[in-house]
Design an enzyme around this catalytic site. Structure first.
Site, PDB file in Angstrom:
ATOM      1  N   PRO A   2       0.797  -1.209   0.000  1.00 42.40           N
ATOM      2  CA  PRO A   2       0.000   0.000   0.000  1.00 42.40           C
ATOM      3  C   PRO A   2       0.839   1.273   0.000  1.00 42.40           C
ATOM      4  O   PRO A   2       1.733   1.449   0.809  1.00 42.40           O
ATOM      5  CB  PRO A   2      -0.813  -0.103   1.273  1.00 42.40           C
ATOM      6  CG  PRO A   2      -0.795  -1.518   1.627  1.00 42.40           C
ATOM      7  CD  PRO A   2       0.549  -1.988   1.196  1.00 42.40           C
ATOM      8  N   GLU A   3       0.506   2.116  -0.921  1.00 39.15           N
ATOM      9  CA  GLU A   3       1.028   3.469  -0.952  1.00 39.15           C
ATOM     10  C   GLU A   3      -0.133   4.347  -0.505  1.00 39.15           C
ATOM     11  O   GLU A   3      -1.179   3.831  -0.119  1.00 39.15           O
ATOM     12  CB  GLU A   3       1.489   3.811  -2.378  1.00 39.15           C
ATOM     13  CG  GLU A   3       2.444   2.776  -2.947  1.00 39.15           C
ATOM     14  CD  GLU A   3       2.945   3.107  -4.353  1.00 39.15           C
ATOM     15  OE1 GLU A   3       3.066   4.302  -4.671  1.00 39.15           O
ATOM     16  OE2 GLU A   3       3.217   2.172  -5.114  1.00 39.15           O
ATOM     17  N   LYS A  54       1.779   6.753   4.471  1.00 33.11           N
ATOM     18  CA  LYS A  54       1.308   5.376   4.314  1.00 33.11           C
ATOM     19  C   LYS A  54       0.843   4.771   5.631  1.00 33.11           C
ATOM     20  O   LYS A  54       0.590   3.575   5.714  1.00 33.11           O
ATOM     21  CB  LYS A  54       2.443   4.508   3.735  1.00 33.11           C
ATOM     22  CG  LYS A  54       2.929   4.975   2.366  1.00 33.11           C
ATOM     23  CD  LYS A  54       4.140   4.201   1.900  1.00 33.11           C
ATOM     24  CE  LYS A  54       4.753   4.859   0.666  1.00 33.11           C
ATOM     25  NZ  LYS A  54       6.033   4.247   0.262  1.00 33.11           N
ATOM     26  N   ARG A 280      15.167  -0.360  -7.345  1.00 33.11           N
ATOM     27  CA  ARG A 280      13.754  -0.670  -7.603  1.00 33.11           C
ATOM     28  C   ARG A 280      13.462  -0.678  -9.093  1.00 33.11           C
ATOM     29  O   ARG A 280      14.020   0.110  -9.848  1.00 33.11           O
ATOM     30  CB  ARG A 280      12.835   0.378  -6.948  1.00 33.11           C
ATOM     31  CG  ARG A 280      13.223   0.831  -5.564  1.00 33.11           C
ATOM     32  CD  ARG A 280      12.902  -0.179  -4.494  1.00 33.11           C
ATOM     33  NE  ARG A 280      11.547  -0.670  -4.517  1.00 33.11           N
ATOM     34  CZ  ARG A 280      10.528  -0.112  -3.858  1.00 33.11           C
ATOM     35  NH1 ARG A 280      10.713   0.964  -3.141  1.00 33.11           N
ATOM     36  NH2 ARG A 280       9.326  -0.654  -3.908  1.00 33.11           N
TER      37      ARG A 280
END
Length: 290
Positions: A2-3, A54, A280
């Site tokens: 989750p962002e 977040k 990433r």
DNA sequence: CACTTGACCTGTCCGC
DNA sequence: TGCGGACAGGTCAAGT
């Protein structure tokens, strides 16, 4: 997982459903996932639910709050009890793996909260990176965790000036890596960082110090837009994410670059490229982003 | 200070 | 079908 948009979606789902309810019971299946003394929040009423970056918070009547960080694979799923005043007991199933049929609890359920109306809130977390902790409500701002946190991009005080000032502290850092830094701005994760750079027309590898005024402005607007869009579509469900009712989100159906490796850019037709940046996976359109 | 790597965990997917 | 490796929405700490 989750962002900001995913956490916001969960927050909105919980707000109307557990506000005013009392926590009657807590089951801890994974010790490391719960930090604090569970007994302190038992028989206490939920009075407020909030989000910052977040992090999701549930305030209780006794000046204690439950703070959640879902990290990569956390879910918060509410299954209504017998009483269902909103008629929304259509649980779709929050199953991260194929072998699960959406029954709750499942093998990834780390914490279970039972509420006074018979509802159950399940904190599932395949990878166990996430946590819940008990903190004093009036001391949350002093938590080292919160002190370091940059402005929430959907907060009222968020402005271009502040974003720029914070970014300028890292002039040599690639812009995408910089907006992922939670001390610069809080809530942006890998998906929305890629999308924000695309919307702004900025190459994610470009260093902060190389950005012009116009690019900062575009980026500022792109960040807000992309996060609002994320909320509008109920978040991104690449693998795990489901909202508080167990439904998936559809933002990725509307994404321009994230996960679109080798596909044609929706704007110009050039193939989307995947690279690695700051460790990433990073997606970009070599033509639209310069 | 910036960048990389590894750690934390569990699982999926892809190539051989 | 099996096996090894890379990778996954996030953050920390340590090393270069």
């Amino acid at each position: 997982m989750p962002e900001l948009p995913e956490v916001e979606t969960i927050k909105l789902g919980l707000q109307k459903r557990i506000n005013g309810l009392e926590i009657k019971k807590i089951l801890i299946n994974s010790q490391k996932s719960f930090i604090g003394e569970p007994g302190l929040v038992k028989n206490k009423k939920v009075i407020n639910i909030w989000r910052r970056g977040k992090v999701l918070g549930i305030d209780l009547e006794n000046n204690l709050s439950l703070m959640f960080h879902l990290k990569m694979s956390g879910q918060l799923i509410l299954v209504k009890g017998q009483k269902d005043p909103l008629g929304e007991n259509k649980f779709m199933g929050g199953h991260p793996t194929k072998d699960m049929k959406g029954e709750m609890p499942n093998k990834h359920t780390r914490i279970e909260f039972l509420f006074s109306d018979g509802s159950n809130l399940y904190f599932n977390d395949q990878r166990k990176f996430g946590w819940v902790r008990v903190v004093a409500t009036n001391k949350i701002e002093e938590e080292s965790f919160f002190k370091k946190l940059g402005p929430d991009p959907l907060g009222e005080k968020f402005n271009l000036r502040e974003l720029k000032d914070n970014l300028y502290k890292h002039p040599k850092t690639a812009i995408k890596v910089a907006i992922l830094d939670q001390t610069v701005v809080s809530g942006i994760g890998n998906i929305y960082a890629c999308e924000a750079c695309f919307l702004a027309g900025v190459d994610p590898r470009k260093r902060v110090g190389e950005l012009g005024d116009e690019e900062f402005k575009k980026l500022y607007q792109a960040i807000i837009k992309v996060l609002k869009n994320g909320i509008k579509y109920g978040g991104s469900s690449k693998t795990h994410f489901v909202d508080a009712q167990g439904n998936k989100g559809f933002f990725l159906d509307h994404a321009f670059v994230y996960g679109k490796d080798k596909k044609d850019c929706k704007k110009c037709g050039v193939k989307i490229k995947k690279i690695k940046l700051g460790g990433r996976g990073t997606y970009l359109c070599p033509n639209c982003q310069s």
